[in-house]
Scaffold this motif. Structure first.
Motif, PDB file in Angstrom:
ATOM      1  N   ALA A 179     -41.738  -6.450 -63.391  1.00 29.70           N
ATOM      2  CA  ALA A 179     -39.855  -6.653 -62.190  1.00 29.70           C
ATOM      3  C   ALA A 179     -40.541  -6.114 -61.123  1.00 29.70           C
ATOM      4  O   ALA A 179     -39.906  -5.430 -60.083  1.00 29.70           O
ATOM      5  N   THR A 235     -46.563   7.884 -68.887  1.00 27.95           N
ATOM      6  CA  THR A 235     -45.640   6.196 -68.422  1.00 27.95           C
ATOM      7  C   THR A 235     -46.117   5.695 -67.880  1.00 27.95           C
ATOM      8  O   THR A 235     -45.925   4.820 -67.413  1.00 27.95           O
ATOM      9  N   SER A 244     -36.753  -3.159 -57.345  1.00 27.25           N
ATOM     10  CA  SER A 244     -36.720  -1.978 -57.546  1.00 27.25           C
ATOM     11  C   SER A 244     -36.354  -1.999 -58.914  1.00 27.25           C
ATOM     12  O   SER A 244     -35.831  -0.206 -58.979  1.00 27.25           O
ATOM     13  N   MET A 245     -35.268  -2.163 -59.908  1.00 33.78           N
ATOM     14  CA  MET A 245     -34.518  -1.580 -60.749  1.00 33.78           C
ATOM     15  C   MET A 245     -35.254  -2.399 -61.689  1.00 33.78           C
ATOM     16  O   MET A 245     -36.056  -3.198 -61.671  1.00 33.78           O
ATOM     17  N   ILE A 286     -32.455   2.782 -62.081  1.00 37.24           N
ATOM     18  CA  ILE A 286     -33.070   2.891 -60.165  1.00 37.24           C
ATOM     19  C   ILE A 286     -34.357   3.691 -60.816  1.00 37.24           C
ATOM     20  O   ILE A 286     -33.854   4.177 -61.607  1.00 37.24           O
ATOM     21  N   ASP A 319     -43.934  -3.017 -66.433  1.00 34.33           N
ATOM     22  CA  ASP A 319     -43.235  -3.205 -64.696  1.00 34.33           C
ATOM     23  C   ASP A 319     -44.004  -4.479 -64.320  1.00 34.33           C
ATOM     24  O   ASP A 319     -43.411  -5.049 -63.762  1.00 34.33           O
ATOM     25  N   VAL A 326     -54.734   7.208 -61.504  1.00 33.38           N
ATOM     26  CA  VAL A 326     -53.126   6.905 -60.724  1.00 33.38           C
ATOM     27  C   VAL A 326     -51.778   7.965 -61.540  1.00 33.38           C
ATOM     28  O   VAL A 326     -51.085   9.287 -60.725  1.00 33.38           O
ATOM     29  N   LEU A 376     -35.847   7.194 -60.823  1.00 35.17           N
ATOM     30  CA  LEU A 376     -36.959   8.419 -60.273  1.00 35.17           C
ATOM     31  C   LEU A 376     -36.916   8.607 -59.849  1.00 35.17           C
ATOM     32  O   LEU A 376     -38.040   8.369 -59.130  1.00 35.17           O
ATOM     33  N   ARG A 435     -29.810  12.801 -69.583  1.00 35.93           N
ATOM     34  CA  ARG A 435     -30.977  13.717 -69.606  1.00 35.93           C
ATOM     35  C   ARG A 435     -30.583  13.794 -68.279  1.00 35.93           C
ATOM     36  O   ARG A 435     -30.037  13.148 -67.914  1.00 35.93           O
ATOM     37  N   TYR A 462     -51.563   2.835 -56.262  1.00 38.65           N
ATOM     38  CA  TYR A 462     -49.995   3.046 -57.294  1.00 38.65           C
ATOM     39  C   TYR A 462     -49.312   2.199 -55.663  1.00 38.65           C
ATOM     40  O   TYR A 462     -48.692   1.459 -56.375  1.00 38.65           O
ATOM     41  N   MET A 497     -43.373  15.587 -61.225  1.00 42.28           N
ATOM     42  CA  MET A 497     -44.054  15.169 -62.426  1.00 42.28           C
ATOM     43  C   MET A 497     -44.225  16.066 -62.738  1.00 42.28           C
ATOM     44  O   MET A 497     -44.648  16.434 -64.238  1.00 42.28           O
TER      45      MET A 497
HETATM   46  C1  HEC Z   1     -39.389  -2.828 -61.413  1.00 43.04           C
HETATM   47  C2  HEC Z   1     -39.808  -1.687 -60.643  1.00 43.04           C
HETATM   48  C3  HEC Z   1     -40.949  -0.386 -61.265  1.00 43.04           C
HETATM   49  C4  HEC Z   1     -41.596  -0.616 -60.914  1.00 43.04           C
HETATM   50  C5  HEC Z   1     -42.953  -1.640 -60.905  1.00 43.04           C
HETATM   51  C6  HEC Z   1     -42.326   0.769 -61.592  1.00 43.04           C
HETATM   52  N1  HEC Z   1     -42.224   1.847 -61.820  1.00 43.04           N
HETATM   53 FE1  HEC Z   1     -41.397   3.546 -62.713  1.00 43.04          FE
HETATM   54  N2  HEC Z   1     -39.933   3.267 -63.207  1.00 43.04           N
HETATM   55  C7  HEC Z   1     -39.070   3.062 -62.761  1.00 43.04           C
HETATM   56  C8  HEC Z   1     -37.285   2.972 -62.923  1.00 43.04           C
HETATM   57  C9  HEC Z   1     -36.118   1.860 -62.662  1.00 43.04           C
HETATM   58  C10 HEC Z   1     -37.674   4.443 -63.644  1.00 43.04           C
HETATM   59  C11 HEC Z   1     -36.537   4.818 -64.580  1.00 43.04           C
HETATM   60  C12 HEC Z   1     -36.433   4.507 -66.226  1.00 43.04           C
HETATM   61  C13 HEC Z   1     -35.189   5.159 -66.738  1.00 43.04           C
HETATM   62  O1  HEC Z   1     -35.078   5.611 -66.547  1.00 43.04           O
HETATM   63  O2  HEC Z   1     -35.279   4.585 -68.397  1.00 43.04           O
HETATM   64  C14 HEC Z   1     -38.884   5.046 -64.100  1.00 43.04           C
HETATM   65  C15 HEC Z   1     -39.391   5.739 -64.780  1.00 43.04           C
HETATM   66  C16 HEC Z   1     -40.539   5.560 -64.041  1.00 43.04           C
HETATM   67  C17 HEC Z   1     -41.006   7.492 -64.441  1.00 43.04           C
HETATM   68  C18 HEC Z   1     -40.798   8.672 -64.972  1.00 43.04           C
HETATM   69  C19 HEC Z   1     -40.069   9.692 -64.768  1.00 43.04           C
HETATM   70  C20 HEC Z   1     -39.142  10.483 -64.343  1.00 43.04           C
HETATM   71  O3  HEC Z   1     -39.264  11.379 -64.063  1.00 43.04           O
HETATM   72  O4  HEC Z   1     -39.286  10.780 -66.049  1.00 43.04           O
HETATM   73  C21 HEC Z   1     -42.307   6.940 -63.906  1.00 43.04           C
HETATM   74  C22 HEC Z   1     -43.721   8.114 -64.263  1.00 43.04           C
HETATM   75  C23 HEC Z   1     -42.753   6.239 -63.553  1.00 43.04           C
HETATM   76  N3  HEC Z   1     -41.615   5.170 -63.502  1.00 43.04           N
HETATM   77  C24 HEC Z   1     -44.264   5.675 -62.845  1.00 43.04           C
HETATM   78  C25 HEC Z   1     -44.240   4.527 -63.094  1.00 43.04           C
HETATM   79  C26 HEC Z   1     -45.879   4.038 -62.072  1.00 43.04           C
HETATM   80  C27 HEC Z   1     -46.669   4.636 -62.384  1.00 43.04           C
HETATM   81  C28 HEC Z   1     -45.985   2.853 -61.915  1.00 43.04           C
HETATM   82  C29 HEC Z   1     -47.037   2.322 -61.524  1.00 43.04           C
HETATM   83  C30 HEC Z   1     -48.175   1.562 -62.575  1.00 43.04           C
HETATM   84  C31 HEC Z   1     -44.307   2.098 -62.243  1.00 43.04           C
HETATM   85  N4  HEC Z   1     -44.064   3.663 -62.349  1.00 43.04           N
HETATM   86  C32 HEC Z   1     -43.530   1.132 -61.733  1.00 43.04           C
HETATM   87  C33 HEC Z   1     -39.172   1.545 -61.723  1.00 43.04           C
HETATM   88  C34 HEC Z   1     -40.251   1.119 -61.446  1.00 43.04           C
END
Ligand code: HEC
Ligand code: HEC
Length: 478
Positions: free
Chosen positions: A95, A266, A127-128, A206, A274, A316, A208, A414, A76, A213
């Motif tokens: 991203a 996800t 990060s966004m 941004i 991402d 993960v 969450l 939500r 992770y 989880m």
């Molecule tokens: C570029 C930045 C970025 C990266 C890289 C990223 N995330 Fe995220 N993640 C976000 C954002 C922004 C959201 C909120 C998205 C939304 O609401 O649509 C999110 C949402 C989530 C959620 C949902 C959380 C919830 O409380 O419902 C999970 C789980 C998650 N990410 C896991 C991961 C995992 C595992 C990875 C790596 C494989 C990852 N993310 C990589 C930015 C990122």
């Protein structure tokens, strides 16, 4: 929530229950504070208050599970590279370069929105996530859903993200001032067709906090659906509804994401969308079909092999689901207790629901691992996981992003779970809140509430300064 169940829980806590029921089904118990809610997530509750409070495992994670948890944590956090093989597969466009680059310490990396350099840093608008659609809701073929503003060597990023901030000062009835900021985004340096601003909707998110989880994934859909039926308080203007996602022929209740647009964790989507890391669920590169690929400039960078195995992704997944949920702090402090009462009186708990339950059997992960510990737990997430219209009025926009996700409309979001929110500053070094991080503190976050939350927000607005302060102290104790 089922009433008898609720009274059962309350009586089990040794509390006196009120049973006077208003015409609308609201009881006094709905608007007053029960006590004893420090154990946020049953057996997964941990007692850490350090900057790793979101990132530690629950007590039941031992032996082989612990090894896999550590492995998942590493997968992770480790920065991926563009090479082929273990730890590789980044890009060609992306991203973020690791899950942890956006979700630092399993929380919210400080959003670029408030960085001095505003996105011109080494890692772009880091990060966004920036979702884009045409004004008619259709995706741009050359760009997909999310703008990848970073790319590996030799490849052009999809565009450059810029933000312009608009500020406005307001006053509480008692004269105290507060200021809100509305960030307006634009994209330049598109790699292919330039999209006219008039034809573009941008929705910026941004990350969450990952707090809870596993518990969120183990929620009982029947309980959430029952809550949606109950969530209708006309005198407050509140009526929550469920989001549903149809994927691979299945219709499932959405619980994750800012618009409840995800029915599962996800992990596969995070790697693919991402980071450009292909996997069994998303075997195609995210930029597949883009003009830069067709023109051949990226040909040599695409591999047939999947970039990450299901076994790795399951670790993960395990890591995220086995994270502990930090217990509340200062629960007996007088100001915090007063703030808790006010939280209920102001109707916050009508959406930020305090008590839910997980399914009896817990959870089965991607590859079949069972986590029975997540089952049969009474949890305190401070969310109903339902969609609410949050308004479009404040500063002419409100929280409306015009972006549709499943059944969720632009103005619907939500309810964000608030458990652990008081530790965000310790864990991530900032107090930026709301889906796009526009609020700089708790007060601004509350004052952006409109639509269904208007009446509740106004209760807060009309409180004395001391009471507003107490309510914020309560949020800090979560
Ligand atoms: C570029 C930045 C970025 C990266 C890289 C990223 N995330 Fe995220 N993640 C976000 C954002 C922004 C959201 C909120 C998205 C939304 O609401 O649509 C999110 C949402 C989530 C959620 C949902 C959380 C919830 O409380 O419902 C999970 C789980 C998650 N990410 C896991 C991961 C995992 C595992 C990875 C790596 C494989 C990852 N993310 C990589 C930015 C990122
Ligand atoms: C009608 C339902 C509703 C009511 C009532 C409500 N909220 Fe919210 N709250 C939401 C939703 C939905 C969001 C997510 C909005 C967004 O991110 O744009 C949210 C977000 C928040 C956040 C930001 C969380 C984060 O991590 O970014 C805080 C803090 C918060 N609410 C506190 C409160 C308080 C305090 C009250 C009572 C004065 C309250 N809310 C009343 C639905 C509600």
């Amino acid at each position: 929530m089922n009433k008898s169940l609720k009274y059962f829980t309350l009586s089990a806590l040794g509390l006196i229950c009120f049973s006077s029921c208003g015409d609308d089904g609201l009881t006094e118990a709905d608007l007053s504070a029960p006590s004893g809610y420090a154990l946020s997530a049953g057996t997964s509750t941990i007692f850490s208050t350090s900057s790793f409070a979101y990132d530690g495992e629950a007590d039941w994670v031992v032996g082989e599970l612990k090894k896999r948890f550590m492995r998942g944590d590493k997968l992770y956090d480790d920065a991926r590279t563009s090479s082929n093989g273990y730890g590789g597969g980044l890009g060609p466009v992306y991203a973020g370069y690791s899950c942890g680059s956006c979700h630092r310490n399993a929380g919210r990396t400080k959003p670029a929105l408030w960085e001095e350099s505003e996105g011109s840093g080494a890692y772009g608008f880091s990060s966004m996530l920036v979702y884009v659609t045409r004004k008619n809701g259709v995706f741009f073929q050359d760009y997909g859903r999310v703008i990848h503003d970073q790319a590996i060597y030799g490849v052009q990023p999809e565009g450059k993200i810029k933000v312009q901030k608009h500020f406005q000062t307001f006053q509480f009835p008692d004269g105290e001032e507060y200021e809100l900021c509305y960030p307006e985004y634009s994209i330049s340096e598109w790699y292919a067709d330039s999209i006219k601003p008039e034809d573009l909707f941008c929705s910026v998110r941004i990350p969450l906090r990952h707090v809870g989880m596993g518990q969120i994934m183990a929620l009982d859909p029947n309980e959430i659906e029952a809550l949606a039926r109950k969530s209708n308080y006309p005198e407050w203007g509140i009526s929550g509804r469920c989001n549903y996602i149809v994927e691979r022929g299945q219709r499932r209740l959405g619980v994750g994401g800012n618009k409840a647009q995800h029915a599962d964790l996800t992990v596969e989507l995070g790697f693919s969308s991402d980071m450009g890391v292909t996997n069994s669920r998303y075997p195609e590169e995210i930029c597949e079909g883009q003009r830069q690929i067709q023109q051949g400039s990226m040909m040599g960078l695409l591999y047939d092999e999947l970039d990450i195995s299901t076994k790795d992704m399951e670790d993960v997944d395990l890591y995220l689901q086995a994270l502990g949920v930090p217990a509340r702090r200062n629960v007996n402090n007088k100001t915090v207790r007063r703030g808790q009462e006010l939280f209920f009186q102001a109707g916050c708990a009508l959406c930020h629901a305090t008590t839910l339950h997980t399914r009896p059997r817990g959870t089965t992960l991607l590859n079949g691992t069972q986590l029975p510990w997540l089952g049969n737990q009474t949890i305190h997430p401070y969310s109903d996981f339902l969609l609410h219209d949050m308004g479009s009025e404040i500063m002419g926009v409100g929280l409306n992003d015009n972006y549709v996700s499943g059944l969720a409309r632009g103005n619907e979001w939500r309810t964000t779970p608030l458990w652990g929110i008081g530790l965000q500053e310790k864990v991530n070094g900032h107090t930026y809140f709301l889906h796009d991080g526009r609020a700089r503190n708790f007060t601004e976050a509350i004052m952006w509430h409109g639509g269904e939350a208007e009446a509740s927000k106004n209760k807060f607005k009309n409180m004395s300064r001391t009471d507003r302060h107490a309510l914020v102290r309560f949020l800090e104790s979560l």
